[in-house]
Design a protein around this motif. Sequence first.
Motif, PDB file in Angstrom:
ATOM      1  N   TRP A  87      42.314  23.000  38.259  1.00 26.23           N
ATOM      2  CA  TRP A  87      41.674  24.182  38.844  1.00 26.23           C
ATOM      3  C   TRP A  87      42.619  25.365  38.997  1.00 26.23           C
ATOM      4  O   TRP A  87      42.176  26.514  38.939  1.00 26.23           O
ATOM      5  CB  TRP A  87      41.053  23.826  40.196  1.00 26.23           C
ATOM      6  N   GLN A  88      43.897  25.134  39.201  1.00 29.46           N
ATOM      7  CA  GLN A  88      44.846  26.241  39.334  1.00 29.46           C
ATOM      8  C   GLN A  88      45.644  26.487  38.053  1.00 29.46           C
ATOM      9  O   GLN A  88      46.596  27.261  38.047  1.00 29.46           O
ATOM     10  CB  GLN A  88      45.805  25.959  40.493  1.00 29.46           C
ATOM     11  N   GLY A  89      45.250  25.833  36.966  1.00 33.73           N
ATOM     12  CA  GLY A  89      45.944  26.000  35.696  1.00 33.73           C
ATOM     13  C   GLY A  89      45.767  27.399  35.131  1.00 33.73           C
ATOM     14  O   GLY A  89      44.753  28.063  35.375  1.00 33.73           O
ATOM     15  N   ASN A  90      46.746  27.837  34.354  1.00 34.76           N
ATOM     16  CA  ASN A  90      46.702  29.171  33.761  1.00 34.76           C
ATOM     17  C   ASN A  90      45.963  29.117  32.418  1.00 34.76           C
ATOM     18  O   ASN A  90      46.535  29.295  31.347  1.00 34.76           O
ATOM     19  CB  ASN A  90      48.124  29.703  33.576  1.00 34.76           C
ATOM     20  N   PHE A  91      44.663  28.838  32.503  1.00 33.44           N
ATOM     21  CA  PHE A  91      43.781  28.854  31.346  1.00 33.44           C
ATOM     22  C   PHE A  91      42.374  29.188  31.843  1.00 33.44           C
ATOM     23  O   PHE A  91      42.129  29.230  33.050  1.00 33.44           O
ATOM     24  CB  PHE A  91      43.814  27.536  30.563  1.00 33.44           C
TER      25      PHE A  91
ATOM     26  N   VAL B  33      45.656  30.551  18.704  1.00 33.13           N
ATOM     27  CA  VAL B  33      45.109  31.916  18.761  1.00 33.13           C
ATOM     28  C   VAL B  33      44.251  32.099  20.003  1.00 33.13           C
ATOM     29  O   VAL B  33      44.330  33.119  20.695  1.00 33.13           O
ATOM     30  CB  VAL B  33      44.310  32.219  17.479  1.00 33.13           C
ATOM     31  N   SER B  34      43.403  31.111  20.316  1.00 30.28           N
ATOM     32  CA  SER B  34      42.529  31.210  21.501  1.00 30.28           C
ATOM     33  C   SER B  34      43.350  31.313  22.784  1.00 30.28           C
ATOM     34  O   SER B  34      43.067  32.138  23.654  1.00 30.28           O
ATOM     35  CB  SER B  34      41.606  29.996  21.564  1.00 30.28           C
ATOM     36  N   ALA B  35      44.390  30.472  22.886  1.00 31.04           N
ATOM     37  CA  ALA B  35      45.237  30.498  24.077  1.00 31.04           C
ATOM     38  C   ALA B  35      45.978  31.824  24.193  1.00 31.04           C
ATOM     39  O   ALA B  35      46.045  32.418  25.277  1.00 31.04           O
ATOM     40  CB  ALA B  35      46.234  29.333  24.038  1.00 31.04           C
ATOM     41  N   ARG B  36      46.539  32.298  23.077  1.00 30.07           N
ATOM     42  CA  ARG B  36      47.296  33.548  23.101  1.00 30.07           C
ATOM     43  C   ARG B  36      46.401  34.741  23.444  1.00 30.07           C
ATOM     44  O   ARG B  36      46.773  35.601  24.240  1.00 30.07           O
ATOM     45  CB  ARG B  36      47.971  33.771  21.752  1.00 30.07           C
ATOM     46  N   ASP B  37      45.185  34.788  22.869  1.00 24.35           N
ATOM     47  CA  ASP B  37      44.267  35.899  23.132  1.00 24.35           C
ATOM     48  C   ASP B  37      43.858  35.935  24.604  1.00 24.35           C
ATOM     49  O   ASP B  37      43.793  37.008  25.215  1.00 24.35           O
ATOM     50  CB  ASP B  37      43.024  35.785  22.248  1.00 24.35           C
ATOM     51  N   TRP B  38      43.596  34.750  25.164  1.00 27.04           N
ATOM     52  CA  TRP B  38      43.177  34.720  26.575  1.00 27.04           C
ATOM     53  C   TRP B  38      44.330  35.145  27.481  1.00 27.04           C
ATOM     54  O   TRP B  38      44.132  35.918  28.424  1.00 27.04           O
ATOM     55  CB  TRP B  38      42.700  33.320  26.958  1.00 27.04           C
ATOM     56  N   GLN B  39      45.535  34.650  27.216  1.00 27.67           N
ATOM     57  CA  GLN B  39      46.680  35.006  28.053  1.00 27.67           C
ATOM     58  C   GLN B  39      47.007  36.493  27.939  1.00 27.67           C
ATOM     59  O   GLN B  39      47.359  37.133  28.935  1.00 27.67           O
ATOM     60  CB  GLN B  39      47.897  34.166  27.659  1.00 27.67           C
ATOM     61  N   THR B  40      46.856  37.063  26.761  1.00 26.62           N
ATOM     62  CA  THR B  40      47.108  38.500  26.580  1.00 26.62           C
ATOM     63  C   THR B  40      46.106  39.326  27.370  1.00 26.62           C
ATOM     64  O   THR B  40      46.457  40.353  27.954  1.00 26.62           O
ATOM     65  CB  THR B  40      47.025  38.873  25.088  1.00 26.62           C
ATOM     66  N   ALA B  41      44.855  38.856  27.415  1.00 29.93           N
ATOM     67  CA  ALA B  41      43.808  39.587  28.142  1.00 29.93           C
ATOM     68  C   ALA B  41      44.022  39.567  29.642  1.00 29.93           C
ATOM     69  O   ALA B  41      43.464  40.410  30.365  1.00 29.93           O
ATOM     70  CB  ALA B  41      42.437  39.000  27.810  1.00 29.93           C
ATOM     71  N   GLN B  42      44.838  38.620  30.135  1.00 28.30           N
ATOM     72  CA  GLN B  42      45.074  38.527  31.580  1.00 28.30           C
ATOM     73  C   GLN B  42      46.180  39.454  32.063  1.00 28.30           C
ATOM     74  O   GLN B  42      46.351  39.634  33.274  1.00 28.30           O
ATOM     75  CB  GLN B  42      45.437  37.083  31.976  1.00 28.30           C
ATOM     76  N   ILE B  43      46.942  40.038  31.145  1.00 30.11           N
ATOM     77  CA  ILE B  43      48.045  40.922  31.542  1.00 30.11           C
ATOM     78  C   ILE B  43      47.480  42.223  32.083  1.00 30.11           C
ATOM     79  O   ILE B  43      46.699  42.906  31.422  1.00 30.11           O
ATOM     80  CB  ILE B  43      48.974  41.206  30.344  1.00 30.11           C
ATOM     81  N   LYS B  44      47.850  42.561  33.309  1.00 36.41           N
ATOM     82  CA  LYS B  44      47.367  43.783  33.946  1.00 36.41           C
ATOM     83  C   LYS B  44      48.479  44.825  33.964  1.00 36.41           C
ATOM     84  O   LYS B  44      49.594  44.556  34.408  1.00 36.41           O
ATOM     85  CB  LYS B  44      46.909  43.493  35.378  1.00 36.41           C
ATOM     86  N   VAL B  45      48.166  46.005  33.462  1.00 34.13           N
ATOM     87  CA  VAL B  45      49.128  47.102  33.419  1.00 34.13           C
ATOM     88  C   VAL B  45      48.858  48.031  34.592  1.00 34.13           C
ATOM     89  O   VAL B  45      47.736  48.520  34.767  1.00 34.13           O
ATOM     90  CB  VAL B  45      49.026  47.876  32.086  1.00 34.13           C
ATOM     91  N   ASP B  46      49.861  48.261  35.413  1.00 30.23           N
ATOM     92  CA  ASP B  46      49.722  49.153  36.565  1.00 30.23           C
ATOM     93  C   ASP B  46      49.962  50.593  36.123  1.00 30.23           C
ATOM     94  O   ASP B  46      51.093  51.030  35.954  1.00 30.23           O
ATOM     95  CB  ASP B  46      50.731  48.743  37.651  1.00 30.23           C
ATOM     96  N   THR B  47      48.851  51.316  35.884  1.00 30.65           N
ATOM     97  CA  THR B  47      48.952  52.701  35.411  1.00 30.65           C
ATOM     98  C   THR B  47      49.167  53.697  36.546  1.00 30.65           C
ATOM     99  O   THR B  47      49.602  54.821  36.327  1.00 30.65           O
ATOM    100  CB  THR B  47      47.681  53.084  34.650  1.00 30.65           C
ATOM    101  N   LYS B  48      48.846  53.284  37.753  1.00 31.91           N
ATOM    102  CA  LYS B  48      48.955  54.204  38.887  1.00 31.91           C
ATOM    103  C   LYS B  48      50.355  54.208  39.482  1.00 31.91           C
ATOM    104  O   LYS B  48      50.732  55.149  40.175  1.00 31.91           O
ATOM    105  CB  LYS B  48      47.944  53.823  39.972  1.00 31.91           C
ATOM    106  N   GLY B  49      51.097  53.144  39.213  1.00 33.91           N
ATOM    107  CA  GLY B  49      52.409  53.032  39.853  1.00 33.91           C
ATOM    108  C   GLY B  49      52.234  52.551  41.280  1.00 33.91           C
ATOM    109  O   GLY B  49      51.139  52.500  41.829  1.00 33.91           O
ATOM    110  N   SER B  50      53.309  52.211  41.902  1.00 33.25           N
ATOM    111  CA  SER B  50      53.234  51.721  43.276  1.00 33.25           C
ATOM    112  C   SER B  50      54.430  52.218  44.049  1.00 33.25           C
ATOM    113  O   SER B  50      55.501  52.444  43.501  1.00 33.25           O
ATOM    114  CB  SER B  50      53.200  50.178  43.291  1.00 33.25           C
ATOM    115  N   THR B  51      54.203  52.398  45.310  1.00 28.16           N
ATOM    116  CA  THR B  51      55.287  52.805  46.200  1.00 28.16           C
ATOM    117  C   THR B  51      55.338  51.824  47.347  1.00 28.16           C
ATOM    118  O   THR B  51      54.331  51.252  47.749  1.00 28.16           O
ATOM    119  CB  THR B  51      55.045  54.224  46.757  1.00 28.16           C
ATOM    120  N   SER B  52      56.483  51.610  47.861  1.00 34.10           N
ATOM    121  CA  SER B  52      56.629  50.698  48.986  1.00 34.10           C
ATOM    122  C   SER B  52      57.629  51.292  49.958  1.00 34.10           C
ATOM    123  O   SER B  52      58.530  52.027  49.585  1.00 34.10           O
ATOM    124  CB  SER B  52      57.111  49.314  48.513  1.00 34.10           C
ATOM    125  N   GLY B  53      57.455  50.957  51.181  1.00 37.16           N
ATOM    126  CA  GLY B  53      58.375  51.450  52.210  1.00 37.16           C
ATOM    127  C   GLY B  53      57.926  51.005  53.580  1.00 37.16           C
ATOM    128  O   GLY B  53      56.818  50.519  53.767  1.00 37.16           O
TER     129      GLY B  53
END
Length: 486
Positions: free
Chosen positions: A192-196, A324-344
């Motif tokens: 259930w917690q596997g990365n697939f 190919v199926s595994a690689r395509d699914w893992q690539t689709a899970q990558i989230k790009v942070d376009t807004k940037g983040s600040t911390s403090g």
Amino acid sequence: MTCFKLPKSLYKRIQSALTRFWWDSKHGIKKMCWVTWNQLTCSKKDGGLGFGDIESFNDALLAKISWNLGKAIGNGESTNIWYDSWLSSTEPLTPTGPPTEASKDLKVSDLIEEQSKDWNTDKINELFPDLLSTIKAIKPSKTLVCDSHIWLATKSGNYSTKTGYHLSVIDKARPTTREPNSTSFCWNSLVWQGNFSPKMKTFLWKIIKGALPTGENLSKRGFQAAGPCLRCGEMETAEHLFLHCSYTKKIWDLLPFSMNPRISDRQSFIAGLQAGHRAVCLPPTGITSGPLFPWVCWQIWRACNALSFEIRISEEETMIKAIVSARDWQTAQIKVDTKGSTSGKVLHSLPTDTVEIFSDAAWKEDLRASGSEWIINRNSSTIHQGSDFNGNVSSPLVGEALAVRSALEHAARLGFTKISLKSDCQTLINAITRKESIKECFGILGDIENLISQFQFVFFSLVSRTANSLAVSLAKNALACTPTSL
């Protein structure tokens, strides 16, 4: 369901609708139910799918499981020593009777000394000599906070439908549904917690639970002609199909693992799954995270179904499709942070004349005791400090709460009106600032809330253990000064 108890006939109708929704693909066309309803309603960590048991859910919403209510002790004035469940914050415990005529109406407050607001040891030894340490581990309120009913199944003591449902299911005493040869199998980490993908998780669950229409499972349901493997003629079990078939073995040998996990040599599917979970793919495949095992099994299953229609898929093609199926699914899970983040850190402006108080507690399990320390600073200089030794302390959290209460008591006694109290116990700081309940600290938290009202300004904050190092060290020294009476 929140207003009245539903009839059993309605439970069965709802259960039937849920069963048909899960197993059928089209309305009106019934398919085979491979797993019993009782197994489906088990939690995922126990090999089920977490479906809601309607009757248990109805009971939870109605809060009919009153046997699991207890009493949290404040001043003890509304709790009968014999008939209320007050001895434990985790299970319903009452003293063993029968009570005497003179003691049957006594309240817990009768066991508390009026002046010190602490337990009367002589009185407890007279009535419950075997329960002395248990009772003294309960810390009553010093500011006369009223007793309260608590729900024993939660840390806060507040009732929740989730825990009510869980206890209702346990109360039914269902037989266990764990796999007979998989006592060490962890459903959460391996499935259930596997990365697939969720589809792969359900597919693995079906294989392990015997819910996949393999030849062996179909023959058990009366489909005798469906037993043999279409490639080699052996009985098509899950182990044969996914591990031992000559077609499957070649696929496992072709896969680019950094070290050969010898999956095809495993005797059971679960052993193969565990070996596949540890296998690491070589970089050119593009599989950067998560196991390849579920995707390979899925493509093997698809190739088996295609063979039923005389469509042959080679071992190399099956392997490539899985990668190919595994690689395509893992690539689709990558989230790009376009807004940037600040911390403090958020800076709080404290009023003038505010003193800083650092508090900490050290707890020793074998002694069931804690040492408390508080240091009062003004302009980064220590102006006062104190310590306590507390016996019969049930947990580190109780020790931390006692330290904060003592610090506030001394600050009020010294006449300070504006304080900033710092502790390295996040659970306690959250409970105080958010006004959350912790059942094992009920009386202490009530005292803390009453003490806060005596100050003009109070600010609680979490500090690192390093920043609180002096209080930590002194608390350990206070614990080391164990009274000889212990």
